[in-house]
Design a protein around this motif. Structure first.
Motif, PDB file in Angstrom:
ATOM      1  N   ASP A  71      45.736  43.259  45.549  1.00 12.23           N
ATOM      2  CA  ASP A  71      44.693  42.440  46.146  1.00 12.23           C
ATOM      3  C   ASP A  71      43.461  43.335  46.313  1.00 12.23           C
ATOM      4  N   LEU A  72      42.451  43.115  45.494  1.00  4.55           N
ATOM      5  CA  LEU A  72      41.220  43.910  45.533  1.00  4.55           C
ATOM      6  C   LEU A  72      40.080  43.145  46.208  1.00  4.55           C
ATOM      7  N   LYS A  73      40.447  42.181  47.042  1.00  2.00           N
ATOM      8  CA  LYS A  73      39.437  41.359  47.718  1.00  2.00           C
ATOM      9  C   LYS A  73      38.437  42.218  48.491  1.00  2.00           C
ATOM     10  N   HIS A  74      38.923  43.268  49.142  1.00  2.00           N
ATOM     11  CA  HIS A  74      38.039  44.129  49.941  1.00  2.00           C
ATOM     12  C   HIS A  74      36.995  44.835  49.075  1.00  2.00           C
ATOM     13  N   VAL A  75      37.364  45.173  47.849  1.00  2.00           N
ATOM     14  CA  VAL A  75      36.407  45.800  46.928  1.00  2.00           C
ATOM     15  C   VAL A  75      35.308  44.797  46.583  1.00  2.00           C
ATOM     16  N   ASN A  76      35.701  43.585  46.232  1.00  2.00           N
ATOM     17  CA  ASN A  76      34.714  42.575  45.848  1.00  2.00           C
ATOM     18  C   ASN A  76      33.870  42.102  47.028  1.00  2.00           C
ATOM     19  N   GLN A  77      34.435  42.120  48.225  1.00  2.00           N
ATOM     20  CA  GLN A  77      33.629  41.787  49.400  1.00  2.00           C
ATOM     21  C   GLN A  77      32.540  42.839  49.609  1.00  2.00           C
ATOM     22  N   SER A  78      32.877  44.101  49.407  1.00  2.00           N
ATOM     23  CA  SER A  78      31.877  45.169  49.503  1.00  2.00           C
ATOM     24  C   SER A  78      30.807  45.014  48.431  1.00  2.00           C
ATOM     25  N   TYR A  79      31.244  44.681  47.212  1.00  2.00           N
ATOM     26  CA  TYR A  79      30.286  44.487  46.117  1.00  2.00           C
ATOM     27  C   TYR A  79      29.351  43.319  46.410  1.00  2.00           C
ATOM     28  N   GLU A  80      29.903  42.260  46.989  1.00  2.33           N
ATOM     29  CA  GLU A  80      29.083  41.091  47.318  1.00  2.33           C
ATOM     30  C   GLU A  80      28.002  41.464  48.338  1.00  2.33           C
ATOM     31  N   LYS A  81      28.370  42.253  49.337  1.00  5.33           N
ATOM     32  CA  LYS A  81      27.393  42.695  50.342  1.00  5.33           C
ATOM     33  C   LYS A  81      26.278  43.525  49.706  1.00  5.33           C
ATOM     34  N   LEU A  82      26.619  44.262  48.643  1.00  7.37           N
ATOM     35  CA  LEU A  82      25.634  45.090  47.942  1.00  7.37           C
ATOM     36  C   LEU A  82      24.927  44.315  46.828  1.00  7.37           C
ATOM     37  N   GLN A  83      25.225  43.019  46.735  1.00  2.00           N
ATOM     38  CA  GLN A  83      24.666  42.134  45.705  1.00  2.00           C
ATOM     39  C   GLN A  83      24.993  42.620  44.291  1.00  2.00           C
ATOM     40  N   LEU A  84      26.243  43.061  44.105  1.00  2.00           N
ATOM     41  CA  LEU A  84      26.736  43.489  42.802  1.00  2.00           C
ATOM     42  C   LEU A  84      27.732  42.464  42.287  1.00  2.00           C
ATOM     43  N   ALA A  85      27.851  42.381  40.969  1.00  2.00           N
ATOM     44  CA  ALA A  85      28.805  41.456  40.357  1.00  2.00           C
ATOM     45  C   ALA A  85      30.231  41.867  40.717  1.00  2.00           C
ATOM     46  N   PRO A  86      31.123  40.903  40.851  1.00  2.00           N
ATOM     47  CA  PRO A  86      32.515  41.235  41.179  1.00  2.00           C
ATOM     48  C   PRO A  86      33.195  41.981  40.034  1.00  2.00           C
TER      49      PRO A  86
END
Length: 141
Positions: free
Chosen positions: A98-113
């Motif tokens: 489960d890499l949800k935490h990685v993608n949540q961080s990317y979303e906060k930085l306005q980066l693609a998942p």
């Protein structure tokens, strides 16, 4: 044989970077973080199910360590085709977390998942070289 894969450098906060490459899972383009410290290549559980079209993931007995946590349950899946700019791996057995935490961080930085993390199993097997000057990942063999 040499496979050259372009690297995208993503600024993370003020003073850090992640390296990203593009690959294909069953002909669908994916974003993978290049992580020389990761022992295995892993894919996000939610995203890999969409990419492979089923949820036949096999639960692993052992726990996986790292990736921002002490340990987590992991699964595995066999990917029909995993390709890197011409290098084709068939029936590739990948770890699933489960890499949800990685993608949540990317979303906060306005980066693609991202769909996953390219790790040591592939980097070692294909004698990877990272050329920071040319922004390329070179795989041999």
């Amino acid at each position: 044989m040499r496979t050259i894969i372009p690297i995208i450098t993503l600024p993370i906060e003020d003073d850090g970077f992640h390296l990203l490459i593009r690959a294909k899972v069953n002909s669908k383009e994916v974003n993978l973080i290049l992580d020389t410290g990761a022992s295995r290549t892993v894919f996000d559980e939610e995203r890999i199910i969409i990419l492979i079209g089923h949820n036949n993931l096999e639960k692993q007995e052992r726990l996986s360590a790292g990736i921002g946590t002490t340990s987590m349950a992991s699964k595995k899946v066999v990917i029909d085709q995993l390709s890197f700019n011409g290098l084709l791996l068939t029936n590739y057995e990948a770890a699933v977390l489960d890499l949800k935490h990685v993608n949540q961080s990317y979303e906060k930085l306005q980066l693609a998942p991202v769909e996953g993390i390219l790790g040591g199993d592939i980097l070692v097997k294909y004698k990877a070289t990272i050329n920071y000057d040319t922004q390329e990942l070179i795989l041999k063999g």
